[in-house]
Design an enzyme around this catalytic site. Structure first.
Site, PDB file in Angstrom:
ATOM      1  N   CYS A  12      13.692  42.842  69.542  1.00  0.00           N
ATOM      2  CA  CYS A  12      14.422  43.851  70.154  1.00  0.00           C
ATOM      3  C   CYS A  12      14.386  43.851  71.766  1.00  0.00           C
ATOM      4  CB  CYS A  12      14.319  45.428  69.917  1.00  0.00           C
ATOM      5  SG  CYS A  12      12.133  45.779  70.145  1.00  0.00           S
ATOM      6  N   CYS A  86      18.943  42.801  71.236  1.00  0.00           N
ATOM      7  CA  CYS A  86      18.592  41.669  72.187  1.00  0.00           C
ATOM      8  C   CYS A  86      19.387  40.602  72.945  1.00  0.00           C
ATOM      9  CB  CYS A  86      17.753  41.334  72.292  1.00  0.00           C
ATOM     10  SG  CYS A  86      18.156  39.979  70.328  1.00  0.00           S
ATOM     11  N   CYS A  90      18.840  36.164  72.489  1.00  0.00           N
ATOM     12  CA  CYS A  90      18.059  34.780  71.111  1.00  0.00           C
ATOM     13  C   CYS A  90      18.298  34.238  70.976  1.00  0.00           C
ATOM     14  CB  CYS A  90      18.361  36.490  69.757  1.00  0.00           C
ATOM     15  SG  CYS A  90      17.017  35.857  68.623  1.00  0.00           S
TER      16      CYS A  90
END
Length: 144
Positions: A12, A86, A90
């Site tokens: 996150c 996120c 990522c």
């Protein structure tokens, strides 16, 4: 026949609430059968105290966990990467299985809202264990 222990990474933004609760729940329910890690794209300095309190209600202590920065190596060496808000920050690696769990951010929320997020995470964790062919170990976890 030996089976390879799966590695699950929860990601996150701040690595202070959602991913830490998920790490605590999966670690508790899977024990040594799964390598469990978490990280954040912009980690906070400390854990969200309300998330810590919500987990303590279940008998799971996450107070000693520390927010960590997400690194490409951590993603690349994971079997499953579960993102929680996120977005596109990522890194993507072929061969890694990705999931995105739509969960509210517990930052700035009261205990009732954080409990609801924790309970959603617990449902996802149980589904993940089923997918991995593992039976949850409910020893010591208070009922949700």
């Amino acid at each position: 026949m030996t089976s390879i222990k799966p590695s699950v990474l929860f990601v996150c933004v701040h690595n202070a609430g959602r991913s830490q609760m998920a790490q605590g729940l999966l670690t508790h329910l899977a024990g040594e059968r799964v390598e469990v890690r978490s990280a954040g794209t912009a980690p906070a300095d400390t854990l969200n105290p309300v998330a810590v309190a919500a987990m303590a209600e279940l008998g799971i202590d996450i107070i000693d966990q520390t927010p960590r920065i997400l690194t490409p190596d951590t993603v690349e060496t994971s079997t499953i990467v579960i993102t929680m808000g996120c977005g596109d920050t990522c890194p993507y690696f072929p061969g890694v299985s990705y999931r995105d769990w739509k969960l509210d951010d517990p930052a700035g929320q009261g205990i009732d809202q954080v409990r609801a997020i924790r309970d959603q995470i617990a449902t996802h964790i149980r589904d993940l264990l089923t997918e991995l062919g593992l039976t949850p170990s409910d020893q010591g976890v208070r009922e949700l």
